[in-house]
Design a protein around this motif. Structure first.
Motif, mmCIF file in Angstrom:
data_model
loop_
_atom_site.group_PDB
_atom_site.id
_atom_site.type_symbol
_atom_site.label_atom_id
_atom_site.label_comp_id
_atom_site.label_asym_id
_atom_site.label_seq_id
_atom_site.Cartn_x
_atom_site.Cartn_y
_atom_site.Cartn_z
ATOM 1 N N ASP A 70 68.097 28.974 29.368
ATOM 2 C CA ASP A 70 68.715 28.351 28.206
ATOM 3 C C ASP A 70 67.629 27.551 27.503
ATOM 4 O O ASP A 70 67.391 26.390 27.823
ATOM 5 N N VAL A 71 66.937 28.211 26.574
ATOM 6 C CA VAL A 71 65.780 27.619 25.906
ATOM 7 C C VAL A 71 66.085 27.469 24.417
ATOM 8 O O VAL A 71 66.361 28.477 23.746
ATOM 9 N N PRO A 72 66.031 26.243 23.883
ATOM 10 C CA PRO A 72 66.256 26.062 22.444
ATOM 11 C C PRO A 72 65.199 26.806 21.625
ATOM 12 O O PRO A 72 64.017 26.804 21.972
ATOM 13 N N LEU A 73 65.646 27.437 20.527
ATOM 14 C CA LEU A 73 64.725 28.169 19.662
ATOM 15 C C LEU A 73 64.634 27.534 18.277
ATOM 16 O O LEU A 73 64.098 28.131 17.353
ATOM 17 N N GLY A 74 65.166 26.368 18.126
ATOM 18 C CA GLY A 74 65.207 25.718 16.824
ATOM 19 C C GLY A 74 66.563 25.954 16.197
ATOM 20 O O GLY A 74 67.149 27.018 16.341
ATOM 21 N N GLY A 75 67.065 24.957 15.517
ATOM 22 C CA GLY A 75 68.406 25.082 14.960
ATOM 23 C C GLY A 75 69.429 25.203 16.075
ATOM 24 O O GLY A 75 69.308 24.575 17.122
ATOM 25 N N GLU A 76 70.403 26.064 15.864
ATOM 26 C CA GLU A 76 71.466 26.261 16.859
ATOM 27 C C GLU A 76 71.136 27.344 17.874
ATOM 28 O O GLU A 76 71.801 27.447 18.900
ATOM 29 N N ASP A 77 70.154 28.191 17.588
ATOM 30 C CA ASP A 77 69.886 29.363 18.428
ATOM 31 C C ASP A 77 69.146 29.002 19.711
ATOM 32 O O ASP A 77 68.339 28.076 19.750
ATOM 33 N N ARG A 78 69.463 29.782 20.760
ATOM 34 C CA ARG A 78 68.857 29.583 22.075
ATOM 35 C C ARG A 78 68.482 30.934 22.662
ATOM 36 O O ARG A 78 69.080 31.952 22.348
ATOM 37 N N TRP A 79 67.479 30.917 23.543
ATOM 38 C CA TRP A 79 67.185 32.067 24.394
ATOM 39 C C TRP A 79 68.073 31.845 25.601
ATOM 40 O O TRP A 79 67.789 31.042 26.483
ATOM 41 N N LEU A 80 69.225 32.524 25.604
ATOM 42 C CA LEU A 80 70.287 32.250 26.562
ATOM 43 C C LEU A 80 70.589 33.518 27.342
ATOM 44 O O LEU A 80 71.073 34.496 26.767
ATOM 45 N N THR A 81 70.274 33.501 28.636
ATOM 46 C CA THR A 81 70.512 34.687 29.453
ATOM 47 C C THR A 81 71.386 34.354 30.651
ATOM 48 O O THR A 81 71.416 33.220 31.131
ATOM 49 N N VAL A 82 72.094 35.379 31.108
ATOM 50 C CA VAL A 82 72.896 35.292 32.326
ATOM 51 C C VAL A 82 72.494 36.440 33.243
ATOM 52 O O VAL A 82 71.941 37.441 32.792
ATOM 53 N N VAL A 83 72.788 36.260 34.525
ATOM 54 C CA VAL A 83 72.502 37.276 35.537
ATOM 55 C C VAL A 83 73.674 37.357 36.500
ATOM 56 O O VAL A 83 74.486 36.443 36.580
ATOM 57 N N SER A 84 73.700 38.437 37.249
ATOM 58 C CA SER A 84 74.679 38.544 38.325
ATOM 59 C C SER A 84 74.286 37.571 39.432
ATOM 60 O O SER A 84 73.119 37.544 39.834
ATOM 61 N N PRO A 85 75.234 36.795 39.945
ATOM 62 C CA PRO A 85 74.893 35.909 41.065
ATOM 63 C C PRO A 85 74.486 36.704 42.313
ATOM 64 O O PRO A 85 73.816 36.173 43.191
ATOM 65 N N GLU A 86 74.862 37.978 42.358
ATOM 66 C CA GLU A 86 74.482 38.841 43.470
ATOM 67 C C GLU A 86 73.026 39.297 43.368
ATOM 68 O O GLU A 86 72.440 39.721 44.361
ATOM 69 N N GLU A 87 72.466 39.236 42.148
ATOM 70 C CA GLU A 87 71.073 39.625 41.906
ATOM 71 C C GLU A 87 70.433 38.624 40.948
ATOM 72 O O GLU A 87 70.144 38.950 39.798
ATOM 73 N N PRO A 88 70.173 37.381 41.410
ATOM 74 C CA PRO A 88 69.658 36.355 40.508
ATOM 75 C C PRO A 88 68.299 36.690 39.897
ATOM 76 O O PRO A 88 67.947 36.146 38.855
ATOM 77 N N ASP A 89 67.546 37.573 40.516
ATOM 78 C CA ASP A 89 66.263 38.001 39.958
ATOM 79 C C ASP A 89 66.361 39.389 39.332
ATOM 80 O O ASP A 89 65.350 40.004 39.022
ATOM 81 N N GLY A 90 67.585 39.861 39.123
ATOM 82 C CA GLY A 90 67.807 41.186 38.554
ATOM 83 C C GLY A 90 67.801 41.150 37.037
ATOM 84 O O GLY A 90 67.349 40.193 36.401
ATOM 85 N N THR A 91 68.341 42.191 36.447
ATOM 86 C CA THR A 91 68.387 42.343 35.003
ATOM 87 C C THR A 91 69.128 41.178 34.355
ATOM 88 O O THR A 91 70.210 40.797 34.798
ATOM 89 N N GLU A 92 68.523 40.630 33.308
ATOM 90 C CA GLU A 92 69.131 39.537 32.565
ATOM 91 C C GLU A 92 69.863 40.091 31.342
ATOM 92 O O GLU A 92 69.418 41.060 30.734
ATOM 93 N N LEU A 93 70.975 39.453 31.009
ATOM 94 C CA LEU A 93 71.725 39.786 29.805
ATOM 95 C C LEU A 93 71.514 38.658 28.806
ATOM 96 O O LEU A 93 71.899 37.509 29.064
ATOM 97 N N LEU A 94 70.873 38.975 27.685
ATOM 98 C CA LEU A 94 70.641 38.003 26.628
ATOM 99 C C LEU A 94 71.885 37.910 25.749
ATOM 100 O O LEU A 94 72.364 38.928 25.241
ATOM 101 N N LEU A 95 72.418 36.713 25.592
ATOM 102 C CA LEU A 95 73.547 36.471 24.703
ATOM 103 C C LEU A 95 72.935 36.126 23.349
ATOM 104 O O LEU A 95 72.657 34.970 23.037
ATOM 105 N N GLU A 96 72.681 37.158 22.574
ATOM 106 C CA GLU A 96 71.875 37.058 21.362
ATOM 107 C C GLU A 96 72.723 36.761 20.133
ATOM 108 O O GLU A 96 73.730 37.434 19.885
#
Length: 129
Positions: free
Chosen positions: A31-57
């Motif tokens: 959850d990284v602020p990108l300026g303004g309201e936008d963020r680099w916001l990703t979620v992952v499966s708790p079963e694979e915390p180092d697996g593929t990330e889903l960006l909520l763009e």
């Protein structure tokens, strides 16, 4: 080569974060602020915390809304998630108030259902036979 990141366009990142974590059960990764309201916001499966990330763009690019609107109007999911038991997830999520546009259906070797993520997307859940 591996898939590390994929994304879905959302109309409200905070609402999306709540839905994808509190309802679907993913865990916030970045959850990284990108300026303004936008963020680099990703979620992952708790079963694979180092697996593929889903960006909520954020869906602010002018091409996004016509694209996502057309997908939803045609009933096409933006992405798909694998679950162990589609019918159990359908029941669990329905009890939480999630709206499904397709109840569980067997399609050859897979069972699928399609839900509305409340953020502008249809999402398919699927289970292999």
């Amino acid at each position: 080569m591996r898939i590390n990141l994929t994304s879905v366009f959302v109309d409200d990142q905070e609402k999306a974060l709540r839905f994808y974590t509190d309802v679907l059960g993913f865990a916030k990764k970045h959850d990284v602020p990108l300026g303004g309201e936008d963020r680099w916001l990703t979620v992952v499966s708790p079963e694979e915390p180092d697996g593929t990330e889903l960006l909520l763009e954020p869906n602010k690019h002018p091409a996004v809304k016509p694209y996502t609107t057309a997908l939803v109007e045609d009933g096409i999911p933006a992405t798909a998630f694998t679950v162990d038991d589609v019918r159990a997830e359908f029941d669990r999520l329905s009890k939480l108030g999630v709206r499904f546009t397709q109840e569980p259906v067997e399609m050859g070797p897979v069972t699928t259902a399609v839900l509305d993520d409340t953020c502008g997307n249809l999402i398919q859940i699927m289970q292999s036979a």
